[in-house]
Enzyme design. Sequence first.
Site, PDB file in Angstrom:
ATOM      1  N   GLU A   1      -7.991  -2.847  27.284  1.00 40.17           N
ATOM      2  CA  GLU A   1      -7.741  -3.324  25.919  1.00 40.17           C
ATOM      3  C   GLU A   1      -8.738  -2.737  24.930  1.00 40.17           C
ATOM      4  O   GLU A   1      -8.398  -2.378  23.803  1.00 40.17           O
ATOM      5  CB  GLU A   1      -7.801  -4.857  25.885  1.00 40.17           C
ATOM      6  CG  GLU A   1      -6.632  -5.498  26.621  1.00 40.17           C
ATOM      7  CD  GLU A   1      -6.818  -6.999  26.783  1.00 40.17           C
ATOM      8  OE1 GLU A   1      -6.027  -7.738  26.210  1.00 40.17           O
ATOM      9  OE2 GLU A   1      -7.757  -7.415  27.490  1.00 40.17           O
TER      10      GLU A   1
ATOM     11  N   SER B   1     -11.483 -15.703  32.835  1.00 37.09           N
ATOM     12  CA  SER B   1     -11.360 -16.553  31.662  1.00 37.09           C
ATOM     13  C   SER B   1     -12.318 -17.718  31.819  1.00 37.09           C
ATOM     14  O   SER B   1     -12.547 -18.207  32.931  1.00 37.09           O
ATOM     15  CB  SER B   1      -9.920 -17.061  31.553  1.00 37.09           C
ATOM     16  OG  SER B   1      -9.888 -18.262  30.812  1.00 37.09           O
TER      17      SER B   1
ATOM     18  N   HIS C   1      12.668   3.209  25.571  1.00 34.22           N
ATOM     19  CA  HIS C   1      12.739   1.929  24.826  1.00 34.22           C
ATOM     20  C   HIS C   1      12.165   0.769  25.649  1.00 34.22           C
ATOM     21  O   HIS C   1      12.538  -0.383  25.439  1.00 34.22           O
ATOM     22  CB  HIS C   1      14.178   1.596  24.408  1.00 34.22           C
ATOM     23  CG  HIS C   1      14.912   2.738  23.793  1.00 34.22           C
ATOM     24  ND1 HIS C   1      14.951   2.974  22.440  1.00 34.22           N
ATOM     25  CD2 HIS C   1      15.622   3.741  24.364  1.00 34.22           C
ATOM     26  CE1 HIS C   1      15.669   4.070  22.194  1.00 34.22           C
ATOM     27  NE2 HIS C   1      16.081   4.560  23.346  1.00 34.22           N
TER      28      HIS C   1
ATOM     29  N   LYS D   1      -7.278 -16.378  35.858  1.00 35.36           N
ATOM     30  CA  LYS D   1      -7.109 -15.151  35.067  1.00 35.36           C
ATOM     31  C   LYS D   1      -7.896 -13.948  35.577  1.00 35.36           C
ATOM     32  O   LYS D   1      -8.975 -14.072  36.137  1.00 35.36           O
ATOM     33  CB  LYS D   1      -7.509 -15.411  33.603  1.00 35.36           C
ATOM     34  CG  LYS D   1      -6.506 -16.206  32.809  1.00 35.36           C
ATOM     35  CD  LYS D   1      -5.120 -15.589  32.726  1.00 35.36           C
ATOM     36  CE  LYS D   1      -4.986 -14.508  31.684  1.00 35.36           C
ATOM     37  NZ  LYS D   1      -5.227 -14.913  30.315  1.00 35.36           N
TER      38      LYS D   1
END
Length: 502
Positions: free
Chosen positions: A335, A322, A200, A328
């Site tokens: 992704e 970024s 979980h 970043k």
Amino acid sequence: MTVSRRDAIKLAALGGAVAAGCGGGSNPLSATTMSSDPTTPAGTANSLWGGRFGAGPSAIMQEINASIGVDKRLWRQDIQGSRAHVAMLGKQGIVSAEDVAAIDKGLQQIAAEYEAGKLVENLALEDIHLHVETRLKEIIGPAAGRLHTARSRNDQVAVDFRLWVKAACAEADLALKGLITALLARAEEHADTIMPGFTHLQVAQPVTLGHHLMAYVEMLNRDRSRFADAMKRMDECPLGAAALAGTSFPIDRQMTAKALGFAGGPTRNSLDSVSDRDFALEYLSATHMTGLHLSRLAEEMIIWASQPFGFITLPDAWSTGSSIMPQKRNPDAAELVRAKAGQFLAAFTRLSVVMKGLPLAYSKDMQDDKVTVFAAHDDLGLCLASMMGMVQTITFNKAKMRAAANSGFSTATDLADWLVRAGGVPFREAHEITGKCVKAAEAKGTDLNGLTDAELSAIDKRITKAVRDVLSVEASVASRTSFGGTAPANVRAAITAARKAL
Ligand code: ARG
């Protein structure tokens, strides 16, 4: 004229406006432009079936019908199939030795030309099969026309595509092996590294990082077996099924099957031979399952790389920055692997839906199979290569992982198990007692080891100092020696076994 597919929508809209009588004063389909109306025939009839036709296809018809932009990728398989076919026609006395020699030489020349990038795409020639045949005629003259004896584009495309998908399965297997090898190396390096195991996404019990990585080795090995299994089933040759019914020529299908490396020999039913695309679907299904596994690993990398976790750092080579936030470091490759996994399922769905309502035998719908499979194949290659690169170069932040493993009372099960073993307490009762210990530790703001001996024995007198032996995360993982468990010794044994199997 030719028309680009991007213009088709405008042409359709203009045609609609004209038909509705609202073309206005500046109707682009006026008398001067009408002569090149793309909805009228584009030229002369195709020379390959000109006997039956008086006019050529409209430019739009050509655009929707042609597949050369996609199926040019099959040129090697097409020439390979044609060479095997003509050799068989020669051996069977269907085509003279002289013509066979000329055709074969011509096909080899075309192969050399295409290898050199000299394939000239022509929408009027529809697909790779007609491109090769037409070029052959240019090179050797009318004898080229004998190549298509006892053959149809329907069995031709089936054999070309099977050869291509078989090779794609082998490529997928090699790439999977590469990723597995990378995972094994990192698993060995981190056989003892402790991290939290989750259920979980809550800290559950400590595990070793090596064990976690080896879970993906298991998945990817199953993926390899799926590709191998699909490859075995598709290893039958449809060449010689002709259009749909077989042929009246005395062909030798065993010979062509063998020459093309189909271990299962020729396919047994001509209708099925030209209308089956199970092999492509099985390839896409195995691709989808692999993508699903890669996506789970990608998802974990994304979570682990996020600052609250901080379990891993991706190197510059696998990160992007970024344009506005200078600090970043984004895990874009992971992704995109996660996103592409969705595309694999879409590809499987797309071809399934194309096939599900088709009557036997061939329908042009099936031409759409290749764009779907080629895109999935390219994306799979990118995903496997990206994951391999990331696995090889990620930095695992051991201290962060260990600290997290020690959080959330992760050794509570060890305490309960200890009560069962040392105190003879039934497990359900041990669970309850341990729950009280967790509650007390939580109230005190400490972990289980932070409770004093007195505090522990006050909860249950059967808890003695000896319990300290099982409360550390190191002791916890070391104790999980059941087959398939997370103990470092098990991880090492699993790596050895996996290397042997590889
Ligand atoms: N380009 C076609 C395809 O990919 C080849 C088969 C064409 N057959 C036909 N009868 N039109 O499916």
